[in-house]
Design an enzyme around this catalytic site. Structure first.
Site, mmCIF file in Angstrom:
data_model
loop_
_atom_site.group_PDB
_atom_site.id
_atom_site.type_symbol
_atom_site.label_atom_id
_atom_site.label_comp_id
_atom_site.label_asym_id
_atom_site.label_seq_id
_atom_site.Cartn_x
_atom_site.Cartn_y
_atom_site.Cartn_z
ATOM 1 N N HIS A 32 23.312 -38.138 -18.803
ATOM 2 C CA HIS A 32 24.229 -37.698 -19.848
ATOM 3 C C HIS A 32 25.222 -36.677 -19.296
ATOM 4 C CE1 HIS A 32 25.736 -36.819 -23.788
ATOM 5 N NE2 HIS A 32 25.566 -35.521 -23.542
ATOM 6 N N ASN A 84 9.881 -45.616 11.509
ATOM 7 C CA ASN A 84 8.883 -46.001 12.498
ATOM 8 C C ASN A 84 7.486 -45.973 11.910
ATOM 9 O OD1 ASN A 84 9.989 -46.789 14.893
ATOM 10 N ND2 ASN A 84 10.313 -44.697 15.616
ATOM 11 N N GLU A 121 22.801 -44.997 -19.867
ATOM 12 C CA GLU A 121 22.240 -44.075 -20.843
ATOM 13 C C GLU A 121 21.676 -44.819 -22.044
ATOM 14 O OE1 GLU A 121 25.067 -40.907 -21.498
ATOM 15 O OE2 GLU A 121 23.900 -40.314 -23.238
#
Lengths: 151, 702
Positions: free
Chosen positions: B46, B437, B68
């Site tokens: 918002h 990794n 929203e």
């Protein structure tokens, strides 16, 4: 190029290396200093004498005589460091003495068409005539170049 | 309103809100019923919407609005959190991030949000077209295109609203905020009408949101209005409060406030009790967002650090502190100035010692104390929590785990650990490498793990902490560790070692090989890692930061990568040494292992290289006067000072003529004219004003 130059007046700083007179245009010059302690930088290009402390900044010093293959410099009372700014670099030029600042009509500056006083042509921007005197105007951008060795 | 000056703040805060959304989504994914996460995401979205609308980034505003709507339904339980929802929301977040990146890079955005908006709408499914409204009371009649009308006396023109604007009002209503049509008359002698109107609007934004102005903000800015203008205003204040608030702005002659009704009928700003509760939070968010764009000094940003450290679960007490955003360049130059001060302090101290004047020395001591304190404060000001890097990892690991079909539990500790921002900026890439990794090569697949009696989800732990003058970052995984035999074979195959050498090297040396260029033990090359570029890049990057990286390994049980970083790059502790008659060099203390005084007879020459037996190991030693071709080397002496230095797996001795002492030095860079002079990390200015070069131990010996 010749046409543009005719009206222009160049202001330059004249200095001596051995017995010859040289000059750089004043737009590049920040200041002229007495020679203070210069710290040698090992492994640096042969013509760089070292670095010095200019109000907290580390500035390289170019040994101009070595750069122009005119032999070794000795620091004497008359020796000066001309601090110049070229592009990204601020560097000091070690010279034997500074003679004056002077004005020269651009039309009095000839292009070099050969090596002058044993100096490689690339380093010379022109030859200025002031009465009987001849000033060798140096090409700073060639002299202050990154790390590489020329001439 | 000219908003360009707020762009920096907008970008910073957008990133913060996106990060909040990211954190929220991650914890929501872990616990789909976690209402607090939903509220956090909603609030962040918002605020972002409001900010971008104010800044004129309508695309972001509208897109955020669509998001929203879905979030709103989720938090009111009208939709449930499904993996599909999560994926769509994560994708939306990516798009928003790209939008913000585009703005930051000042390039036009070519994002196509249509498919995502469609997915969002599909999620909302059968609910009303305008899904954001909760019930009929604040609903705009469907299909009404022309917008509402002003009922007040001072209506200048018909107010035409866009869908977005109408939704703004509807949502404000749900938070207990009313919409008002505010008419402002300036005094006749008002000199700078445009500036005045800006001040009025800014005052309004302190307590709410200006949806629209009449005439438009561009026209207001260009002074294309008489003495009056009007604005559509969303706020929790009442008419009287608005009036009082705005009349307090200088040169305002008259303010008329009329309650605005977008639908003409059934307009009820006060909803039931539950929504009344919501309104408090709403207003807070509202104030924050208005303030953030309007005021340069932003209110405190809650410390995200702690939240992350607690794994995003507790949003607990946000300590509100006054903060101010400062351009990093200012901090940099402040740091430089303090550096100068430190240098001059040492210089004065030397003069004081020579002069032997008691009063002077007292003054210098006091100066020293203050300088040290000042230096500490400035350094602290440049410190940022490492969280700024860490907080993007949960998402990355989540995506990676999904892509690779693995289950990963990422635990982050010590995100609040602070270090210099230059270090923080640089440490991200190496950490990404190591994390990838660990997830790709370290952690086994869930099936494999079950067979090994390990929990299906692999544990990856990223922890940061202070240790003396350093920050230690450790990355631990409980995967299968590094297979030393594989490393050995690989070393032989790629020619790093001969078969004989491979038999002789110990574990530590083998692990060291991992950090060499072109060395990867991954059996299959995946997109994630295993192309033989990786650990060497990690190492060089960390060493460039004056840090070090090492790895410990327990086959079958996992591995631990330990990164040590300096707190700051600008000032380091160094040992000053003299070489020859008068050359002084600074050696970073960080790299010094030991200083020994040896007899020249204990030096052995092996293949033209001097060596020394040091603690059971043969290490090469170098005479600095030879390395640097010092013009006036000292005469040979029977006893030599050897500084044993170490960086990465390199370890060697440097013979110096005299040890001067330990000192704090300010690092200054050398001009690029010295790029071919290897072995120097920079230079520093000593107390006497002379320049000393700082050695780069890694590159000193080629």
């Amino acid at each position: 190029m010749a046409e543009e130059r005719t009206q222009q007046e160049l202001q330059m700083v004249a200095f001596k290396l051995k017995d010859e007179e040289y000059a750089v245009t004043i737009d590049h010059v920040n200041e002229i200093k007495n020679v203070t302690e210069i710290t040698r930088v090992p492994r640096a290009p042969f013509y760089i004498r070292g670095v010095f402390n200019l109000r907290g900044k580390i500035i390289p010093v170019v040994d101009l005589k070595k750069r122009l293959s005119l032999g070794d410099s000795e620091v004497r009372d008359d020796s000066r460091i001309i601090v110049v700014e070229v592009g990204q670099h601020v560097a000091g030029l070690l010279v034997d003495s500074v003679t004056e600042t002077t004005r020269v009509n651009a039309s009095e500056v000839d292009s070099p068409n050969m090596a002058v006083a044993g100096i490689a042509q690339q380093f010379i921007q022109g030859i200025a005539k002031i009465g009987e005197r001849l000033l060798i105007l140096l090409a700073l951008d060639q002299i202050i170049a990154e790390g590489e060795i020329r001439g | 309103m000219d908003t360009s000056q707020y762009l920096g703040i907008f970008l910073d805060e957008s990133k913060e809100h996106l990060q909040l959304m990211n954190d929220g989504l991650l914890s929501l994914e872990k616990d789909p019923t976690h209402q607090e996460s939903l509220e956090n995401i909603f609030r962040a979205a918002h605020t972002l919407k409001g900010m971008s609308a104010t800044m004129g980034f309508t695309e972001i505003a509208e897109f955020t609005h669509a998001i929203e709507n879905v979030l709103d339904q989720l938090r009111h339980g009208k939709l449930t959190v499904t993996p599909e929802t999560m994926d769509i929301l994560f994708r939306c977040l990516d798009v928003l991030e790209d939008f913000v990146e585009d703005i930051a890079a000042d390039r036009p955005s070519d994002q196509d949000i249509t498919p995502l908006v469609a997915s969002l709408q599909k999620l909302q499914g059968g609910s009303a077209r305008d899904g954001s409204t909760q019930d009929g009371s604040a609903q705009t009649p469907a299909g009404e295109g022309a917008g509402g009308r002003i009922t007040g006396s001072e209506s200048l023109a018909k107010v035409v609203l866009t869908d977005t604007e109408r939704d703004f009002i509807n949502q404000g209503a749900q938070r207990g905020e009313g919409a008002f049509y505010v008419f402002v008359q300036l005094q006749e002698n008002c000199a700078l009408k445009s500036a005045r109107s800006y001040l009025v609007l800014r005052r309004m934004e302190e307590n709410g949101e200006v949806i629209k102005t009449f005439p438009s903000s561009e026209e207001l800015e260009a002074e294309k209005f008489d003495l009056s203008f009007a604005a559509l205003y969303l706020t929790a204040l009442n008419e009287e409060e608005i009036q009082t608030e705005l009349m307090s702005v200088a040169e305002v002659a008259e303010v008329k406030v009329t309650s605005f009704d977008p639908a003409e009928e059934g307009w009820a700003p006060q909803e039931d009790a539950q929504q009344g509760e919501m309104s408090a939070a709403g207003v807070q968010a509202q104030t924050a967002e208005a303030g953030s764009v309007a005021a340069v000094v932003a209110a405190a940003i809650p410390q995200n650090g702690q939240k992350q450290a607690n794994n995003g679960h507790s949003n607990g007490n946000h300590a509100i502190r006054q903060t101010i955003r400062v351009d990093i360049e200012k901090l940099d130059s402040l740091m430089n100035l303090v550096g100068e001060l430190v240098i001059n302090r040492s210089r004065l101290a030397q003069i004081g010692l020579a002069a032997k004047v008691a009063v002077l020395n007292e003054g210098i001591e006091e100066l020293a104390r203050i300088t040290t304190e000042l230096q500490g404060v400035v350094m602290k000001a440049r410190m940022v929590p490492i969280d700024q890097v860490f907080n993007r990892f949960p998402r990355m690991v989540r995506d990676l785990a999904r892509e690779l079909g693995k289950e990963i539990e990422l635990v982050i500790e010590g995100g609040e650990t602070e270090l210099d921002r230059t270090v923080v900026d640089e440490i991200g890439d190496p950490l990404v490498h190591l994390l990838r990794n660990a997830v790709d090569h370290g952690i086994e697949s869930p099936d494999e793990r079950r067979k090994l009696n390990k929990p299906a989800a692999g544990l990856v732990r990223l922890a940061a902490k202070h240790e003396g003058n350093q920050v230690v970052v450790q990355l631990t995984d409980d995967g299968h560790g590094i297979d030393l035999e594989k490393v050995r074979t690989k070393a032989i195959n790629t020619g790093f070692l001969s078969a004989e050498e491979a038999d002789e090297v110990d574990e530590e040396e083998l692990m060291g090989l991992l950090f060499n260029a072109g060395f990867s033990t991954a059996e299959k090359i995946t997109e994630v890692s295993g192309r033989g570029v990786g650990l060497d890049v990690v190492r060089s990057k960390i060493q460039a930061l004056n840090g070090s990286v090492s790895v410990e390994n327990e086959p079958g049980k996992g591995s631990v990568f330990t990164i040590k970083l300096p707190l700051t790059l600008a000032i380091i502790q160094a040992l000053l040494v003299r070489v020859g008659a008068d050359e002084v060099y600074a050696l970073p203390l960080e790299n010094i292992e030991e200083i020994v005084n040896i007899h020249v007879d204990s030096i052995k020459t092996i293949q033209h290289q001097e060596h020394l037996l040091f603690r059971g190991q043969v290490i090469p030693i170098f005479r600095m006067s030879t390395l640097f071709e010092t013009p006036e080397p000292e005469a040979p002496k029977p006893y030599l000072n050897v500084v044993v230095v170490r960086t990465g797996n390199k370890r060697y001795g440097l013979v110096v003529d005299r040890l001067i002492g330990q000192q704090e030095v300010v690092i200054k860079s050398l001009d690029s004219m010295f790029s071919q002079a290897r072995g120097f990390a920079g230079a520093t200015i000593l107390g006497d004003g002379k320049v000393a070069l700082i050695l780069d131990v890694l590159n000193l010996i080629v």
